[in-house]
Motif scaffolding. Structure first.
Motif, mmCIF file in Angstrom:
data_model
loop_
_atom_site.group_PDB
_atom_site.id
_atom_site.type_symbol
_atom_site.label_atom_id
_atom_site.label_comp_id
_atom_site.label_asym_id
_atom_site.label_seq_id
_atom_site.Cartn_x
_atom_site.Cartn_y
_atom_site.Cartn_z
ATOM 1 N N ALA A 149 0.822 -1.202 0.000
ATOM 2 C CA ALA A 149 0.000 0.000 0.000
ATOM 3 C C ALA A 149 0.862 1.260 0.000
ATOM 4 O O ALA A 149 0.588 2.221 -0.733
ATOM 5 N N ALA A 150 1.914 1.265 0.817
ATOM 6 C CA ALA A 150 2.801 2.428 0.858
ATOM 7 C C ALA A 150 3.557 2.604 -0.460
ATOM 8 O O ALA A 150 3.764 3.736 -0.930
ATOM 9 N N ALA A 151 3.949 1.493 -1.088
ATOM 10 C CA ALA A 151 4.660 1.573 -2.360
ATOM 11 C C ALA A 151 3.755 2.106 -3.461
ATOM 12 O O ALA A 151 4.171 2.938 -4.284
ATOM 13 N N MET A 152 2.498 1.671 -3.485
ATOM 14 C CA MET A 152 1.580 2.170 -4.511
ATOM 15 C C MET A 152 1.236 3.633 -4.277
ATOM 16 O O MET A 152 0.979 4.388 -5.229
ATOM 17 N N GLU A 153 1.248 4.057 -3.016
ATOM 18 C CA GLU A 153 1.062 5.486 -2.727
ATOM 19 C C GLU A 153 2.219 6.299 -3.301
ATOM 20 O O GLU A 153 2.024 7.397 -3.834
ATOM 21 N N LEU A 154 3.435 5.748 -3.216
ATOM 22 C CA LEU A 154 4.584 6.399 -3.834
ATOM 23 C C LEU A 154 4.433 6.460 -5.353
ATOM 24 O O LEU A 154 4.762 7.463 -5.989
ATOM 25 N N GLY A 155 3.906 5.367 -5.938
ATOM 26 C CA GLY A 155 3.673 5.369 -7.379
ATOM 27 C C GLY A 155 2.695 6.446 -7.802
ATOM 28 O O GLY A 155 2.885 7.094 -8.844
ATOM 29 N N ARG A 156 1.658 6.663 -7.003
ATOM 30 C CA ARG A 156 0.698 7.737 -7.326
ATOM 31 C C ARG A 156 1.346 9.105 -7.187
ATOM 32 O O ARG A 156 1.039 10.032 -7.949
ATOM 33 N N ALA A 157 2.242 9.255 -6.215
ATOM 34 C CA ALA A 157 2.935 10.534 -6.048
ATOM 35 C C ALA A 157 3.852 10.829 -7.237
ATOM 36 O O ALA A 157 3.985 11.981 -7.657
ATOM 37 N N VAL A 158 4.445 9.780 -7.791
ATOM 38 C CA VAL A 158 5.315 9.947 -8.960
ATOM 39 C C VAL A 158 4.496 10.005 -10.252
ATOM 40 O O VAL A 158 5.017 10.350 -11.306
ATOM 41 N N ASN A 159 3.207 9.688 -10.165
ATOM 42 C CA ASN A 159 2.318 9.637 -11.329
ATOM 43 C C ASN A 159 2.733 8.535 -12.295
ATOM 44 O O ASN A 159 2.629 8.673 -13.513
ATOM 45 N N LEU A 160 3.211 7.412 -11.736
ATOM 46 C CA LEU A 160 3.629 6.267 -12.527
ATOM 47 C C LEU A 160 3.435 5.012 -11.688
ATOM 48 O O LEU A 160 4.192 4.748 -10.747
ATOM 49 N N THR A 161 2.426 4.235 -12.034
ATOM 50 C CA THR A 161 2.079 3.072 -11.219
ATOM 51 C C THR A 161 3.209 2.065 -11.143
ATOM 52 O O THR A 161 3.455 1.462 -10.090
ATOM 53 N N THR A 162 3.911 1.867 -12.262
ATOM 54 C CA THR A 162 4.973 0.861 -12.262
ATOM 55 C C THR A 162 6.114 1.215 -11.315
ATOM 56 O O THR A 162 6.818 0.322 -10.833
ATOM 57 N N PHE A 163 6.322 2.498 -11.013
ATOM 58 C CA PHE A 163 7.358 2.840 -10.040
ATOM 59 C C PHE A 163 6.947 2.375 -8.643
ATOM 60 O O PHE A 163 7.801 2.032 -7.822
ATOM 61 N N GLY A 164 5.663 2.372 -8.361
ATOM 62 C CA GLY A 164 5.197 1.818 -7.098
ATOM 63 C C GLY A 164 5.507 0.335 -6.990
ATOM 64 O O GLY A 164 5.888 -0.156 -5.924
ATOM 65 N N ILE A 165 5.356 -0.403 -8.105
ATOM 66 C CA ILE A 165 5.700 -1.825 -8.098
ATOM 67 C C ILE A 165 7.205 -2.001 -7.889
ATOM 68 O O ILE A 165 7.646 -2.862 -7.120
ATOM 69 N N GLU A 166 7.998 -1.181 -8.551
ATOM 70 C CA GLU A 166 9.449 -1.237 -8.371
ATOM 71 C C GLU A 166 9.827 -0.920 -6.924
ATOM 72 O O GLU A 166 10.680 -1.603 -6.332
ATOM 73 N N ALA A 167 9.176 0.076 -6.331
ATOM 74 C CA ALA A 167 9.471 0.444 -4.945
ATOM 75 C C ALA A 167 9.102 -0.687 -3.981
ATOM 76 O O ALA A 167 9.768 -0.897 -2.959
ATOM 77 N N TYR A 168 8.049 -1.416 -4.294
ATOM 78 C CA TYR A 168 7.631 -2.534 -3.439
ATOM 79 C C TYR A 168 8.736 -3.584 -3.352
ATOM 80 O O TYR A 168 9.054 -4.087 -2.264
#
Length: 541
Positions: A224-243
């Motif tokens: 959940a925290a990683a996908m929140e980061l993806g929304r902040a970057v405006n790129l969903t796949t970055f949230g997956i990478e952060a996870y």
């Protein structure tokens, strides 16, 4: 052109005095769908032969059915009855030689995918022989393959029965799945990179929040925290990478996660060279999409459309010439780095959808490093990645265990409701058909002999072959019932039985069954059967 000599017969009149037998006259039938949605694929009188030195294998003769938007049609029958050949014929993947689609139409959104088939080869009987000389016009065949390539993937996708043979062993999984994603959804991937905001005001607080969870946090909270980061970057796949970065174990966990994520954000801060490369690739993807539309319109109108194609090809040449320096290996590698990384994490996201363990590790691996079930799921992920209009699933759950089968069927169900994908499910598992299908088509020896809504077919099968298939299935409500089997085996399609092809195995065979092919008759709402035991009105268009 190329020529080869093969055994006859050939469909149609060859002219002259040579007597060439013709195919059994097919029957065109409009099979109504319970969904009431528009027709996506309309298969009419599809006929496919395989010309071998032992004779002509009549694999398909007069196969007709329709697929509507969001519908799942189950195609069942014994091995060797023509189910897979039907799927290969729709997508024109029949190997030639020895195979050849000799007749019929496949209409995809009004476009005939078999347009121009008659001019691709010339058949000529050989004197004093039962063979036929085939002269293939390779220029026309190449043009036809270019047209059908505009439909494969995004229009019609296919899950192959042997996924290991459909994947290249020398390329990693990420390259093969990523190629399909870039080919059909390239503009979406590039737009995501161009619109990313790596320096947004909410990015660093989101990184701090993710790092503060600790390496022993629950996976769902990390996700959940990683996908929140993806929304902040405006790129969903970055949230997956952060996870996946946050799931790693390190002594100085918090400092390492913050440093690693900030380092990975650099690929989203595009240089002038990288932005220029992405804009060029987006333009090329846009032109490719426009060309696919023109080729589809050609098949829809049944005539060549020269000027638009020449204009698009000219635009493609200009777009490529503007970036000639991208052909230099070192320059292209630096310029394409953000796109390659973004594609990799898109592949990881797609592999997560088919429930593969360690998808990031699998994406970096090769097909031979995976088990049969995992390769099957990779093939399914590749087919589903483009959100196709039509999905031809040839035994998609054969190599999977029961729990993974349920997940794959759920993915197909989600694709139907979310995108409206029409699915042709080829399987031997009647339990799967009963669970997910809207209609069922029973195929025998290259012909569809019964088609009905799934509940109607399972409760009241009419054709003796359908009754035999259902009688061979164990039932929980009748544990002591003796299982029955169908006498004999599928006939040799080089010399198929005359009349009804099932009559040598049918317990109700009559003399007329040996003389003529039974017509399809209507025996109920949407229920059609080809059997002389029934006297309903003929099924007509």
């Amino acid at each position: 052109m190329g020529a080869s000599v093969i055994p006859g017969p050939v469909v149609g009149d060859m002219g002259g005095d040579a007597a060439v037998p013709t195919a059994i006259p097919p029957t065109s039938v409009n099979f109504p769908s319970p969904t009431g949605q528009p027709v996506v694929v309309d298969v009419r009188d599809l006929t496919t032969y395989f010309y071998t030195y032992d004779g002509v294998v009549r694999a398909l003769e007069g196969v007709s059915f329709k697929l509507r938007r969001g519908e799942l049609l189950g195609l069942v029958g014994e091995t060797g009855c023509g189910k897979s050949v039907t799927a290969f014929s729709i997508t024109r993947l029949v190997a030639e030689p020895p195979g050849r689609i000799v007749g019929g139409k496949v209409l995809f959104r009004g476009a005939n995918l078999l347009w121009g088939l008659d001019g691709e080869a010339t058949f000529k009987p050989v004197r004093k022989s039962d063979r036929v000389k085939v002269r293939r016009h390779f220029r026309k065949i190449k043009a036809a393959q270019t047209r059908i390539s505009s439909v494969r993937g995004r229009g019609i996708a296919m899950i192959f029965q042997e996924p290991g043979q459909a994947m290249n062993p020398v390329f990693p999984i990420s390259d093969q799945v990523g190629e399909a994603i870039l080919l059909h959804r390239g503009m979406e991937v590039i737009d995501g990179l161009l619109n990313a905001t790596p320096d947004g005001p909410d990015v660093q607080p989101a990184i701090e929040k993710l790092a503060s969870l600790g390496q022993d946090a629950e996976p769902r909270l990390v996700r959940a925290a990683a996908m929140e980061l993806g929304r902040a970057v405006n790129l969903t796949t970055f949230g997956i990478e952060a996870y996946y970065v946050a799931r790693e174990q390190f002594p100085d966990y918090r400092e390492h996660v913050i440093a690693d994520l900030n380092r990975r954000l650099r690929r989203l801060r595009l240089t002038r060279l990288q932005r220029s490369y992405l804009q060029r690739e987006r333009r090329l993807a846009e032109l490719d999409q426009e060309m696919r539309g023109v080729l589809l319109e050609e098949m829809r109108q049944g005539t060549l459309i020269g000027p638009p194609k020449r204009r698009i090809r000219s635009a493609q040449m200009r777009a490529r010439s503007r970036g000639f320096y991208f052909r230099v290996w070192g320059v292209k590698r630096r310029a394409s780095f953000p796109l390659r990384e973004e594609t990799f994490w898109r592949v990881v996201s797609v592999l997560e959808g088919v429930q593969i363990a360690n998808p990031a590790q699998v994406a970096r691996g090769y097909p031979h490093e995976l088990s049969g079930g995992m390769v099957q799921r990779v093939m399914i992920a590749m087919a589903l990645s483009s959100d196709p209009d039509v999905l031809l699933a040839d035994e998609p759950t054969t190599a999977l265990d029961v729990t993974i089968q349920a997940q794959i069927l759920e993915l197909m169900r989600d694709l139907r409701h979310r995108v409206g994908t029409a699915i042709l499910l080829i399987t031997h598992d009647l339990a799967v058909v009963a669970e997910v299908a809207d209609r069922v088509a029973v195929m025998y020896a290259g012909q569809i002999i019964e088609m009905a809504p799934v509940k109607e077919l399972f409760s009241s099968p009419l054709h003796p072959y359908s009754q035999g298939l259902l009688s061979s299935i164990p039932r929980f409500d009748q544990p002591n019932r003796k299982l029955e089997s169908i006498y004999g085996s599928v006939p040799n399609l080089i010399h198929p039985p005359t009349g009804c092809r099932f009559h040598p195995r049918c317990p109700h065979a009559m003399p007329m069954c040996q003389e003529s092919r039974p017509p399809l008759t209507v025996e109920g709402p949407g229920h059609h059967v080809a059997c002389f035991l029934y006297k309903g009105p003929p099924a007509v268009e």
